[in-house]
Design an enzyme around this catalytic site. Sequence first.
Site, short mmCIF file in Angstrom:
data_model
loop_
_atom_site.label_atom_id
_atom_site.label_comp_id
_atom_site.label_asym_id
_atom_site.label_seq_id
_atom_site.Cartn_x
_atom_site.Cartn_y
_atom_site.Cartn_z
N ARG A 17 -4.39 -15.34 1.13
CA ARG A 17 -4.26 -13.66 2.08
C ARG A 17 -5.08 -12.72 0.74
O ARG A 17 -4.88 -12.54 -0.36
CB ARG A 17 -2.56 -13.24 1.63
CG ARG A 17 -2.77 -11.48 1.93
CD ARG A 17 -1.10 -11.12 1.44
NE ARG A 17 -1.09 -10.44 1.77
CZ ARG A 17 -0.51 -9.16 1.37
NH1 ARG A 17 0.61 -9.49 0.30
NH2 ARG A 17 -0.52 -7.33 1.98
N TYR A 22 -5.44 -10.27 -4.50
CA TYR A 22 -4.49 -10.84 -4.76
C TYR A 22 -4.58 -12.34 -6.29
O TYR A 22 -3.85 -12.65 -6.70
CB TYR A 22 -3.51 -11.60 -3.47
CG TYR A 22 -2.42 -9.79 -3.09
CD1 TYR A 22 -2.05 -8.95 -3.92
CD2 TYR A 22 -2.83 -9.60 -1.41
CE1 TYR A 22 -1.63 -7.79 -3.02
CE2 TYR A 22 -3.03 -8.36 -1.19
CZ TYR A 22 -2.48 -7.59 -1.54
OH TYR A 22 -1.73 -6.15 -1.17
N ASN A 74 8.99 -8.42 -8.09
CA ASN A 74 7.60 -8.38 -6.71
C ASN A 74 7.96 -7.37 -4.99
O ASN A 74 7.47 -8.54 -4.74
CB ASN A 74 6.71 -8.81 -6.47
CG ASN A 74 5.18 -8.34 -6.17
OD1 ASN A 74 5.23 -7.13 -5.45
ND2 ASN A 74 3.86 -9.08 -6.36
N HIS A 100 3.56 -6.23 -9.49
CA HIS A 100 3.06 -6.06 -8.94
C HIS A 100 1.73 -6.56 -9.29
O HIS A 100 0.62 -6.62 -10.92
CB HIS A 100 2.13 -4.17 -8.54
CG HIS A 100 3.26 -3.80 -8.29
ND1 HIS A 100 3.73 -4.10 -6.70
CD2 HIS A 100 4.15 -2.81 -8.78
CE1 HIS A 100 4.70 -3.52 -7.39
NE2 HIS A 100 5.06 -2.12 -7.81
#
Length: 147
Positions: A17, A22, A74, A100
């Site tokens: 993703r 990320y 998270n 995060h």
Amino acid sequence: MRFLLLNGPNLNLLGSREPELYGSETLELIENDLIAKAKSEGVELECFQSNSEGELVNCIHEASKNNVQGILINAGAYTHTSIALRDALLAVAIPYVELHLSNTLARESFRHKSYLSDKAIAIISGFGAYSYELSFLGLLNHLRSHK
């Protein structure tokens, strides 16, 4: 000592993703690395991920019954929307660190509001997968120094 690591919606897709945002590490790899780090510090770490808000709330409730001393969370998008997660964390009164992968304050304005941060021990964000280790170490240090 026992910690719980909670991961919210879409974090099961880490590695595939939006890797430019990320990173390329999978959640399984992040969890396994953190479990090993925790073990080396004498901490038992339980990991749980769900795309369902209710399942995350239930897991928080169970943490208080399972002698969990600290939570790393998270919450993903639920960070910005879930009063239920906030209420669950406050109800069990277990110290927690909000974390995060990305710097949420450098992103869309709707990500600037967190329902969790004002009651968290700390917020770690923007360090990619390393945010998990930093959060763990910070929580561990906090709990050891406040015995």
